[in-house]
Design a protein around this motif. Structure first.
Motif, mmCIF file in Angstrom:
data_model
loop_
_atom_site.group_PDB
_atom_site.id
_atom_site.type_symbol
_atom_site.label_atom_id
_atom_site.label_comp_id
_atom_site.label_asym_id
_atom_site.label_seq_id
_atom_site.Cartn_x
_atom_site.Cartn_y
_atom_site.Cartn_z
ATOM 1 N N HIS A 123 0.809 -1.231 0.000
ATOM 2 C CA HIS A 123 0.000 0.000 0.000
ATOM 3 C C HIS A 123 0.833 1.268 0.000
ATOM 4 O O HIS A 123 0.536 2.219 -0.740
ATOM 5 C CB HIS A 123 -0.985 -0.008 1.173
ATOM 6 N N ARG A 124 1.899 1.309 0.811
ATOM 7 C CA ARG A 124 2.662 2.566 0.880
ATOM 8 C C ARG A 124 3.505 2.784 -0.379
ATOM 9 O O ARG A 124 3.770 3.918 -0.771
ATOM 10 C CB ARG A 124 3.517 2.625 2.145
ATOM 11 N N ILE A 125 3.900 1.703 -1.025
ATOM 12 C CA ILE A 125 4.598 1.852 -2.313
ATOM 13 C C ILE A 125 3.609 2.365 -3.353
ATOM 14 O O ILE A 125 3.911 3.295 -4.118
ATOM 15 C CB ILE A 125 5.231 0.506 -2.741
ATOM 16 N N ALA A 126 2.395 1.804 -3.377
ATOM 17 C CA ALA A 126 1.383 2.252 -4.352
ATOM 18 C C ALA A 126 1.130 3.755 -4.212
ATOM 19 O O ALA A 126 1.125 4.497 -5.201
ATOM 20 C CB ALA A 126 0.090 1.463 -4.160
ATOM 21 N N MET A 127 0.921 4.219 -2.970
ATOM 22 C CA MET A 127 0.614 5.649 -2.783
ATOM 23 C C MET A 127 1.829 6.529 -3.101
ATOM 24 O O MET A 127 1.678 7.621 -3.663
ATOM 25 C CB MET A 127 0.087 5.888 -1.367
ATOM 26 N N SER A 128 3.022 6.051 -2.797
ATOM 27 C CA SER A 128 4.231 6.821 -3.165
ATOM 28 C C SER A 128 4.340 6.925 -4.679
ATOM 29 O O SER A 128 4.745 7.968 -5.221
ATOM 30 C CB SER A 128 5.491 6.137 -2.607
ATOM 31 N N GLN A 129 3.990 5.853 -5.389
ATOM 32 C CA GLN A 129 4.048 5.874 -6.853
ATOM 33 C C GLN A 129 3.028 6.865 -7.422
ATOM 34 O O GLN A 129 3.310 7.583 -8.381
ATOM 35 C CB GLN A 129 3.781 4.463 -7.401
ATOM 36 N N VAL A 130 1.849 6.921 -6.802
ATOM 37 C CA VAL A 130 0.837 7.884 -7.275
ATOM 38 C C VAL A 130 1.374 9.307 -7.124
ATOM 39 O O VAL A 130 1.278 10.133 -8.046
ATOM 40 C CB VAL A 130 -0.490 7.705 -6.506
ATOM 41 N N ILE A 131 1.969 9.613 -5.967
ATOM 42 C CA ILE A 131 2.480 10.979 -5.741
ATOM 43 C C ILE A 131 3.628 11.264 -6.721
ATOM 44 O O ILE A 131 3.698 12.358 -7.315
ATOM 45 C CB ILE A 131 2.945 11.180 -4.275
ATOM 46 N N ALA A 132 4.500 10.280 -6.946
ATOM 47 C CA ALA A 132 5.582 10.483 -7.933
ATOM 48 C C ALA A 132 4.974 10.738 -9.309
ATOM 49 O O ALA A 132 5.469 11.590 -10.064
ATOM 50 C CB ALA A 132 6.495 9.252 -7.963
ATOM 51 N N GLY A 133 3.881 10.062 -9.624
ATOM 52 C CA GLY A 133 3.195 10.277 -10.901
ATOM 53 C C GLY A 133 2.668 11.701 -11.030
ATOM 54 O O GLY A 133 2.715 12.293 -12.116
ATOM 55 N N LEU A 134 2.205 12.285 -9.929
ATOM 56 C CA LEU A 134 1.709 13.676 -9.974
ATOM 57 C C LEU A 134 2.846 14.641 -10.289
ATOM 58 O O LEU A 134 2.630 15.712 -10.859
ATOM 59 C CB LEU A 134 1.103 14.073 -8.616
ATOM 60 N N LEU A 135 4.086 14.268 -9.889
ATOM 61 C CA LEU A 135 5.242 15.159 -10.073
ATOM 62 C C LEU A 135 5.913 14.957 -11.429
ATOM 63 O O LEU A 135 6.809 15.713 -11.797
ATOM 64 C CB LEU A 135 6.285 14.873 -8.986
ATOM 65 N N ALA A 136 5.511 13.896 -12.143
ATOM 66 C CA ALA A 136 6.216 13.530 -13.374
ATOM 67 C C ALA A 136 5.820 14.439 -14.535
ATOM 68 O O ALA A 136 4.874 15.229 -14.441
ATOM 69 C CB ALA A 136 5.922 12.067 -13.702
ATOM 70 N N GLN A 137 6.570 14.296 -15.629
ATOM 71 C CA GLN A 137 6.338 15.196 -16.771
ATOM 72 C C GLN A 137 5.265 14.683 -17.724
ATOM 73 O O GLN A 137 4.744 15.421 -18.530
ATOM 74 C CB GLN A 137 7.648 15.381 -17.515
ATOM 75 N N ARG A 138 4.995 13.387 -17.689
ATOM 76 C CA ARG A 138 3.960 12.774 -18.532
ATOM 77 C C ARG A 138 3.088 11.881 -17.665
ATOM 78 O O ARG A 138 3.427 11.609 -16.533
ATOM 79 C CB ARG A 138 4.602 11.887 -19.608
ATOM 80 N N ASP A 139 2.024 11.334 -18.265
ATOM 81 C CA ASP A 139 1.133 10.435 -17.518
ATOM 82 C C ASP A 139 1.876 9.174 -17.047
ATOM 83 O O ASP A 139 2.808 8.713 -17.715
ATOM 84 C CB ASP A 139 -0.031 9.970 -18.403
ATOM 85 N N SER A 140 1.403 8.637 -15.920
ATOM 86 C CA SER A 140 1.902 7.347 -15.422
ATOM 87 C C SER A 140 0.706 6.434 -15.193
ATOM 88 O O SER A 140 -0.428 6.897 -15.063
ATOM 89 C CB SER A 140 2.626 7.518 -14.079
ATOM 90 N N VAL A 141 0.991 5.149 -15.118
ATOM 91 C CA VAL A 141 -0.035 4.185 -14.708
ATOM 92 C C VAL A 141 0.523 3.445 -13.503
ATOM 93 O O VAL A 141 1.669 2.996 -13.523
ATOM 94 C CB VAL A 141 -0.346 3.183 -15.850
ATOM 95 N N VAL A 142 -0.281 3.377 -12.426
ATOM 96 C CA VAL A 142 0.133 2.591 -11.264
ATOM 97 C C VAL A 142 -0.763 1.352 -11.209
ATOM 98 O O VAL A 142 -1.986 1.464 -11.066
ATOM 99 C CB VAL A 142 0.029 3.396 -9.951
ATOM 100 N N ASN A 143 -0.147 0.202 -11.374
ATOM 101 C CA ASN A 143 -0.892 -1.062 -11.344
ATOM 102 C C ASN A 143 -0.913 -1.643 -9.943
ATOM 103 O O ASN A 143 -0.028 -1.373 -9.139
ATOM 104 C CB ASN A 143 -0.239 -2.068 -12.304
ATOM 105 N N ASP A 144 -1.928 -2.460 -9.697
ATOM 106 C CA ASP A 144 -2.071 -3.178 -8.427
ATOM 107 C C ASP A 144 -2.275 -2.201 -7.265
ATOM 108 O O ASP A 144 -1.510 -2.180 -6.306
ATOM 109 C CB ASP A 144 -0.810 -4.049 -8.209
ATOM 110 N N VAL A 145 -3.323 -1.384 -7.396
ATOM 111 C CA VAL A 145 -3.555 -0.349 -6.373
ATOM 112 C C VAL A 145 -4.634 -0.734 -5.352
ATOM 113 O O VAL A 145 -4.888 0.036 -4.423
ATOM 114 C CB VAL A 145 -3.942 1.016 -7.008
ATOM 115 N N ASP A 146 -5.235 -1.904 -5.506
ATOM 116 C CA ASP A 146 -6.267 -2.287 -4.523
ATOM 117 C C ASP A 146 -5.706 -2.338 -3.111
ATOM 118 O O ASP A 146 -6.427 -2.121 -2.133
ATOM 119 C CB ASP A 146 -6.860 -3.672 -4.863
ATOM 120 N N CYS A 147 -4.399 -2.615 -3.001
ATOM 121 C CA CYS A 147 -3.758 -2.726 -1.687
ATOM 122 C C CYS A 147 -3.840 -1.420 -0.895
ATOM 123 O O CYS A 147 -3.652 -1.432 0.332
ATOM 124 C CB CYS A 147 -2.296 -3.137 -1.860
ATOM 125 N N ILE A 148 -4.138 -0.300 -1.557
ATOM 126 C CA ILE A 148 -4.217 0.982 -0.835
ATOM 127 C C ILE A 148 -5.276 0.901 0.275
ATOM 128 O O ILE A 148 -5.155 1.530 1.333
ATOM 129 C CB ILE A 148 -4.503 2.142 -1.824
#
Ligand code: S3P
Length: 419
Positions: free
Chosen positions: A377-402
């Motif tokens: 869960h904490r990796i998933a949420m960290s990846q989402v926040i990193a995605g907000l900071l990125a220059q292009r779109d990201s996809v975070v897979n396996d997020v049900d664990c949040i």
């Protein structure tokens, strides 16, 4: 179904939320409430998967629990053996705390099981001292089968600072034949001590040292403060996205949890204390960018769950940030050093793993990427926040664990993020 989130680059964080309730304190309130001599009321418990798993285990051991408005009314009964395996799901806290409770209830028998991740996590750190207290336990990883006994009070030195292990021994110590003393190499979160002290249990503590007297547990009423570890994701996003304005209401600010505040600049308003736990409203307005930092030694347990999101922060700071003395991260819900280095490398960060931490050179722009949380869960949420900071779109897979710790995360993402 295991779902995914598409994350777009964000402009800023703007808005206010009530922090989701604290997971650690909810676990303790559920457990201690079920061991108490009279009823308890838990206002605003965290309704996340980890805490639901704890509640279900306690129900299987005989606890009566009913929804009552914004809370849960507990009607404890003497613990009874459970003929079903008690499923702790993904929750290390549930498994370790329950081990202390079951081991100390004479005649009670139960088997603790967990999901794939929990079944690999080290349990010897709790089974070993409980055995020294006289407990009968089969297994040093899940499944753990326990038969409750009258325990002896012991003095125990933890090899690593761990609030879960400390709490399990304190809970067991409440029913031991004499005082139990737990020493840690440095201070870990002290929610159990604060709750026990504020309901009148004989407990004394100083930094890295706690002593509990056996005795009955009175029922209590508790208001669960907001979870600092969940708010950390928004705190870091708001710190990095210029022009952000964030208010998090009702946030727990216990110093043994909020080590992140040594790195970022925030304002705390309306500070108060409830059942021994400090809380307040956290405000971030036009924050200055922090300087690179070194996290080591006694600071590590005070922000252990925030290290993946702190690593995201470090990628955006001018200079070298270091994480040391954090090998515990390798035995969390996943190997969080490996997971963090993998996804930040994928996004273009300059990050290197060490045995007990990471080295990060910043700043590096982050690229959009297709990421996988690995079910943590904490990796998933960290990846989402990193995605907000990125220059292009990201996809975070396996997020049900949040849902393990923060079921409203996506709702808050939609509320707080401006694109
Ligand atoms: C917790 C303690 C910490 C933390 C975990 C929750 C608790 O683990 O990482 O997420 O509720 O006591 P350790 O006690 O093993 O350090």
């Amino acid at each position: 179904m295991v779902s995914s989130l598409r994350i777009r680059p964000a402009k800023r964080i703007a808005g206010e939320i009530h922090a989701p309730s604290d997971k650690s304190i909810t676990h303790r309130a559920l457990l201690l409430g079920s061991l108490a001599e009279s009823g308890s009321f838990i206002r605003n418990p965290l309704w996340a998967e980890d805490c639901r798993a704890m509640l279900q285990c306690l129900r299987n051991l005989g606890l009566g629990a009913e929804l009552d408005g914004p809370g849960l009314r507990l009607s404890p009964r003497p613990l009874q053996s459970s003929d079903v395996s008690l499923d702790c799901g993904n929750s290390g806290t549930a498994m370790r705390l329950l081990a202390g409770a079951i081991a100390s209830h004479r005649g009670v028998q139960a088997t603790l099981i967990g999901d794939e991740s929990l079944s690999q996590r080290p349990m010897r750190r709790v089974t070993e001292p409980l055995r020294q207290m006289g407990a009968e336990i089969a297994g040093d990883t899940a499944p753990l089968t326990l038969i409750g006994r009258q325990l002896r009070g012991i003095e125990h030195d933890l090899e690593v600072a761990s609030a879960q292990v400390k709490s399990a021994l304190l809970v067991a110590g409440l029913r031991a034949d004499r005082t139990t003393v737990v020493r840690e190499p440095c201070q870990s979160r002290d929610h159990t001590e604060r709750l026990l002290r504020s309901i009148g249990v004989g407990i004394r503590s100083a930094e890295g040292w706690t002593e509990v007297e056996p005795g009955p547990l009175p029922g209590f009423e508790i208001d669960i403060p907001g979870d600092f570890s969940s708010a950390a994701f928004w705190i870091v996003a708001a710190t990095l996205l210029s022009g952000s304005e964030l208010i998090v209401h009702g946030l727990g600010t216990n110093p043994t949890r909020s080590g992140l505040l040594r790195v970022v600049n925030v304002v705390l308003e309306s500070e108060r204390v409830a059942l021994g736990e400090p809380m307040g409203d956290l405000v971030i307005q036009q924050p200055a960018k922090p300087k690179p930092f070194t996290i080591e030694g006694e600071l590590v347990p005070l922000l252990i769950d925030e290290i993946p999101i702190l690593a995201v922060l470090a990628t955006q700071l001018q200079g070298t940030s270091l994480f040391k003395d954090a090998s515990e991260l390798r035995v969390k819900e996943s190997d969080r050093i490996a997971a963090t280095v993998t996804f930040l490398t994928q996004m273009g960060a300059c990050i290197t793993a060490t045995d007990d931490g990471m080295i990060i050179e910043g700043p590096t722009p982050l690229r959009g990427a297709v990421l996988n949380s690995g079910g943590d869960h904490r990796i998933a949420m960290s990846q989402v926040i990193a995605g907000l900071l990125a220059q292009r779109d990201s996809v975070v897979n396996d997020v049900d664990c949040i849902a393990t710790s923060y079921p409203d995360f996506v709702k808050h993402l939609e509320k707080l993020v401006e694109y």
